[in-house]
Write an enzyme that holds these catalytic residues in place. Sequence first.
Site, PDB file in Angstrom:
ATOM      1  N   SER A 137       0.862  -1.177   0.000  1.00  0.00           N
ATOM      2  CA  SER A 137       0.000   0.000   0.000  1.00  0.00           C
ATOM      3  C   SER A 137       0.896   1.223   0.000  1.00  0.00           C
ATOM      4  CB  SER A 137      -0.864   0.006   1.271  1.00  0.00           C
ATOM      5  OG  SER A 137      -1.509   1.243   1.460  1.00  0.00           O
ATOM      6  N   TYR A 150      -2.166  -0.916  10.796  1.00  0.00           N
ATOM      7  CA  TYR A 150      -2.164  -1.353   9.399  1.00  0.00           C
ATOM      8  C   TYR A 150      -0.892  -0.887   8.699  1.00  0.00           C
ATOM      9  CZ  TYR A 150      -3.623  -1.587   4.491  1.00  0.00           C
ATOM     10  OH  TYR A 150      -3.691  -1.836   3.134  1.00  0.00           O
TER      11      TYR A 150
END
Length: 275
Positions: A137, A150
Amino acid sequence: MAEARTQTIVVTGASSGIGKATARLFASKGWNVAATMRNPAAESDLVESAALKRIALDVQEPDGPRAAVAAALEAFGRIDVWLNNAGYGAFGPVEAGTRRQIERQFDVNVFGLIACVQAVAPHFRANRAGTLINVTSVGGLMTVPSYALYNASKFAVEGLSEGLWYELGALGIRVKVIEPGAIATNFGGRSLDALDYSAMPDYAPFMEKVKAARKRITENSSPPELVAETIYRAATDPSDRMRYLAGPDARRFVPLRRLLGAQAQMRLMRRVFRI
């Protein structure tokens, strides 16, 4: 001239979002697709055929990855690309995370991914070929407010992937990393876990601003098909390039961080989120 062999990709987390879009794209390109998911019986969109098989895989199950490799080899005889896409996200203040939520964050995104690498690596080594693709990401290169857990897991996968690029690259195996920005998937519904900070009212004003900014950002998200196209480009790229940004926001923010430096970019993120 001998007929070209049909290539095979294994996709983890293929029941939705990026995984499903990727399975569909590779199937449309004539590849064999092993679409793995926790509950194949519940899947109706990805119809099985001679070239597409649904395979059970929960990356948190100790024997799951090796069983998935065996099932893919039984179906197609060889694996050319393994895509680690399955993911989970904890959303909220770190202080509010339970031990179970924190462990799950790393079990799925890091330890489960490592288990998949360990499961497929012997096959790739035997062939002295193969491509391992990890979906991280933009949040693996820079942090986003309220996604600290995360982000930490994706930062870990970025570092892991760099190490694998050396190790597996020496054996003829390519390692690629896909770094999407905001993507319009149902990740926020089925794979995002909102941490309960109700007993910590000090965080409420911060979280309200974060949620408002998150809503604005997700309204302009890229479709998962864009990431699937990036994955296909990486899978068919014979070079030793490792990182591939996916989405206009990723291509905007990551170079900006490199240009400004981490601290300046973090201050800019504060302004974007109005915190």
